[in-house]
Scaffold this active site. Structure first.
Site, PDB file in Angstrom:
ATOM      1  N   THR A  72       0.858  -1.197   0.000  1.00 46.81           N
ATOM      2  CA  THR A  72       0.000   0.000   0.000  1.00 46.81           C
ATOM      3  C   THR A  72       0.891   1.244   0.000  1.00 46.81           C
ATOM      4  OG1 THR A  72      -0.242  -0.096   2.414  1.00 46.81           O
ATOM      5  CG2 THR A  72      -1.995  -1.088   1.083  1.00 46.81           C
ATOM      6  N   LYS A 114       4.337  -6.575   4.053  1.00 49.77           N
ATOM      7  CA  LYS A 114       4.053  -5.177   3.714  1.00 49.77           C
ATOM      8  C   LYS A 114       3.947  -4.369   5.001  1.00 49.77           C
ATOM      9  CE  LYS A 114       0.449  -3.335   3.329  1.00 49.77           C
ATOM     10  NZ  LYS A 114      -0.113  -2.244   4.191  1.00 49.77           N
ATOM     11  N   THR A 125       1.529  -9.007  12.887  1.00 54.58           N
ATOM     12  CA  THR A 125       1.595  -7.677  12.288  1.00 54.58           C
ATOM     13  C   THR A 125       1.153  -7.648  10.848  1.00 54.58           C
ATOM     14  OG1 THR A 125       2.979  -5.795  11.836  1.00 54.58           O
ATOM     15  CG2 THR A 125       3.930  -7.915  11.367  1.00 54.58           C
ATOM     16  N   GLU A 145       6.272   4.758   7.611  1.00 57.50           N
ATOM     17  CA  GLU A 145       5.794   5.941   6.897  1.00 57.50           C
ATOM     18  C   GLU A 145       6.605   7.169   7.280  1.00 57.50           C
ATOM     19  OE1 GLU A 145       1.240   4.569   5.908  1.00 57.50           O
ATOM     20  OE2 GLU A 145       1.616   5.743   7.712  1.00 57.50           O
ATOM     21  N   ASN A 173      -0.257  10.694   6.310  1.00 55.34           N
ATOM     22  CA  ASN A 173      -1.462  10.290   7.027  1.00 55.34           C
ATOM     23  C   ASN A 173      -2.525  11.371   7.119  1.00 55.34           C
ATOM     24  OD1 ASN A 173      -1.045   7.493   7.695  1.00 55.34           O
ATOM     25  ND2 ASN A 173       0.817   8.278   8.651  1.00 55.34           N
ATOM     26  N   THR A 226      -7.492  10.871   0.519  1.00 48.89           N
ATOM     27  CA  THR A 226      -7.918  11.948  -0.384  1.00 48.89           C
ATOM     28  C   THR A 226      -6.881  12.310  -1.437  1.00 48.89           C
ATOM     29  OG1 THR A 226      -7.234  13.443   1.399  1.00 48.89           O
ATOM     30  CG2 THR A 226      -9.566  13.015   1.162  1.00 48.89           C
TER      31      THR A 226
END
Lengths: 403, 403
Positions: A151, A177, A188, A275, A398, A403
């Site tokens: 992702t 991932k 996880t 991230e 995040n 969007t």
């Protein structure tokens, strides 16, 4: 001795995989994967402890109870979590469609999903994707399958090893991932491991539990335990070793070391791809009264937004690390506690070290990989947790996810 | 009936305060404060539960045990935490210097510090500052005292009220500072409350415990429980009400409501000034089996970096809220759980609401003040927690704090 090899999760004998784009992801990338063992396989899996467990977790948890499975069907781009009855029906339909195309029973197929929570699957697209993926299955399909589980990941996470198992050559491989909502609790995100070792289902489960406890359960990106976490292993016995039936056998140890190596490598890769991460932090807590205390203290450091932003900004604000230890709940005593960062001694028994100097600490914090060691000075237990820093990019990723 | 008044913590009768710059802060702003009751006062305080409690916490915890105190001496710019024996000696010296200048016993003075952890106090400057502050004490010194307890705060946090207490007019006032390392556990950051009510020490303690549990213990900025948290109240009886001796008396209720109002207002101001905050979020969890469950679920939402960044980015990714509830540890059942954001119904009994629409949710999330309501559908208990979002600015502030 483990040798690193190429070939991903189709490197072990008797495994095929495929990944296709069916239309869930808007960017045209692969979003449905199938992993398949050409012969019956022992199976074990661990799942999220989140009470809002996603529909595929509920379906797979039941399917794997028998200790056997032949295939895993996965989609990315939609988590199928918080989707009620419809979500459950969709997850069952995914297993059924894959089973039908592969001539298996429904409960020989594990289902996994990852992506946005609270949205139902576009089942027409998913159904077409599963048919296509089954048709595409091949012994070189590992790269497409891996692409289909990603992702926000910025790089693929895969590894494969060969080793000697009871005199035979066995192969083990895994894909995983990340990269957000990472704070595993018993398992996880998504991780799939294939091996041609012959292992009795109950020992496969034991080995997976032990390996996950020391790998995936020791990482944190953001402290959020996902609704969809799953780590599954299929062991199909094609290596030809004598079936592993006892945890006391040398063969169990050989297998466990290989499994632990794969789990640890993939867990660390997830953290490296956290991230927005710019740094990889290893947090060692030693001198604890119990492993639980050591892990609790290390996890409190790993989860602290103040610690994580300080590492991002290379701000030598080391007091935040001891502050996190203090509120962690682990048994501590300030005048026994010592701290080192990147080999630089900062605090010894609660007192600032004489040789400490802020300029040196800033140099140490400029590195990409940093080891933090806290010695609680109370006992012999220790734990190691891996985490990353907290950057502007994390906020950006995040704040703009759907969007 | 409470009436809001001006005058800050010197509004109650018999209180003086002062704040001066002694040189701890590099920006020239006030960094030492003294708050003083001209007559003996009942005192109660609550402190951080962090095991790495700062030296001033250790000193004040002992001093307040008698239920009496006359003065509070505070410095900002240096937390005097993780400073070992030297830190403890320095905190005791601060109390001693203030006591001597005020003609009090050492244990009539509470000490508090806030600022960078792991650095010892510049005692020569602090000593001069305390002398100057005692000399400056006045009934209009509240603004300087308030300025002297601030660190990364962007606005001062103060309130004062008058109300009728057993037929007399009583006054209560408080000041507080935020703005990071805010995740109170039994007490929070620094908050000092003065009142001229006459309250027996044991009832003052009871009222403070109850008020803090519903105010400061219900906020979180970043999940980090500070080493220096302290909330202290001095009650000097100058209002002339009959001494409050029973928790069942109407006067206790009058006093408690006033104290709770001050604590709640200051707690919410701390959240509004959360480091980098752009939004104020009220998290209501209803329908829980117990208050502990409701608070646990609300706190998990309030602490989740994924939820907080989504609100910052106005990303309608509501699944993260239910995900946090799911891992909170609170007893939940997905098919009983409902969710509303800003009055917009999103999930009813685990299913997406028919009328829900992403565009409307984005509108709701554009507001500065947003109420999130999760109904667990299991019982009658409820809890409200206040928090803020997580922005680029938070990362910036905390990546550059000491440098």
């Amino acid at each position: 001795m483990l040798s690193k090899i190429t070939g991903g999760i189709t490197a072990p004998q008797g495994f095929k995989a495929a990944g296709v784009h069916c239309g869930i992801k808007k960017n045209g990338k692969e979003d449905v994967a199938v992993i398949y063992s050409t012969v019956p396989a022992a199976a074990a899996a661990m799942f999220t402890t989140n009470q809002m467990a996603a529909a595929p977790v509920i379906v797979s948890r039941q399917a794997v109870e028998r200790g056997k499975a032949r295939a895993i069907v996965v989609n990315s781009g939609c988590a199928n979590a918080c989707t009620g009855e419809q979500g459950l029906a969709d997850a069952k339909a995914m297993a059924h469609q894959a089973a039908k195309a592969l001539n298996l029973d429904d409960n020989e197929v594990l289902v996994a999903s990852t992506g946005v929570i609270g949205v139902t699957l576009p089942m027409e697209k998913v159904t077409a994707g599963i048919s296509q993926a089954v048709a595409d299955l091949s012994e070189s399909g590992h790269e497409q399958a891996l692409a289909a589980i990603m992702t926000t990941d910025t790089f693929p996470k895969s590894c494969a090893y060969q080793y000697s198992l009871g005199g035979k050559t066995a192969t083990i491989a895994g894909i995983a991932k990340g990269a957000g909502m990472i704070h595993p609790n018993m398992a996880t995100m998504l991780c799939f491991i294939t091996t041609d070792a012959a292992v009795a289902p109950e020992l496969l489960k034991l080995a997976l539990n032990q390996a996950v406890e020391l790998s995936f359960n020791m990482i944190s990106v953001d402290g959020d335990t996902s609704t969809n976490d799953m780590v599954a292993v299929l062991a199909n016995g094609q290596a030809g070793n004598k079936l592993i039936r006892s945890a006391d056998s040398p063969e169990y140890q050989e297998f466990f070391q290989a499994l632990k190596t794969v789990c640890t490598e993939l867990a660390q890769l997830i953290v490296r791809d956290g991230e927005g991460a710019t740094k990889f932090l290893e947090i060692n807590v030693t001198g604890a009264l119990t492993f639980a205390d050591a892990k609790q203290a290390a996890m409190a450091i790993a989860k602290s937004p103040l610690v994580k932003t300080a590492f991002f900004g290379q701000d030598p604000n080391w007091g935040r690390i001891l502050c996190a230890v203090g509120y962690s709940g682990a048994k501590t005593q300030p005048d026994r506690t010592s701290l080192a960062i990147g080999g630089l001694t900062i605090v010894v028994n609660g007192q600032g070290a004489a040789e400490f100097d802020t300029a040196k600490l800033k140099d140490v914090m400029a590195a990409k990989d940093i080891v933090v060691t806290v010695d609680l000075g109370l006992g012999d237990a220790a734990a190691t947790v891996w985490t990353c820093d907290f950057s502007y990019e994390y906020v950006k990723i995040n704040g703009e996810y759907t969007t």
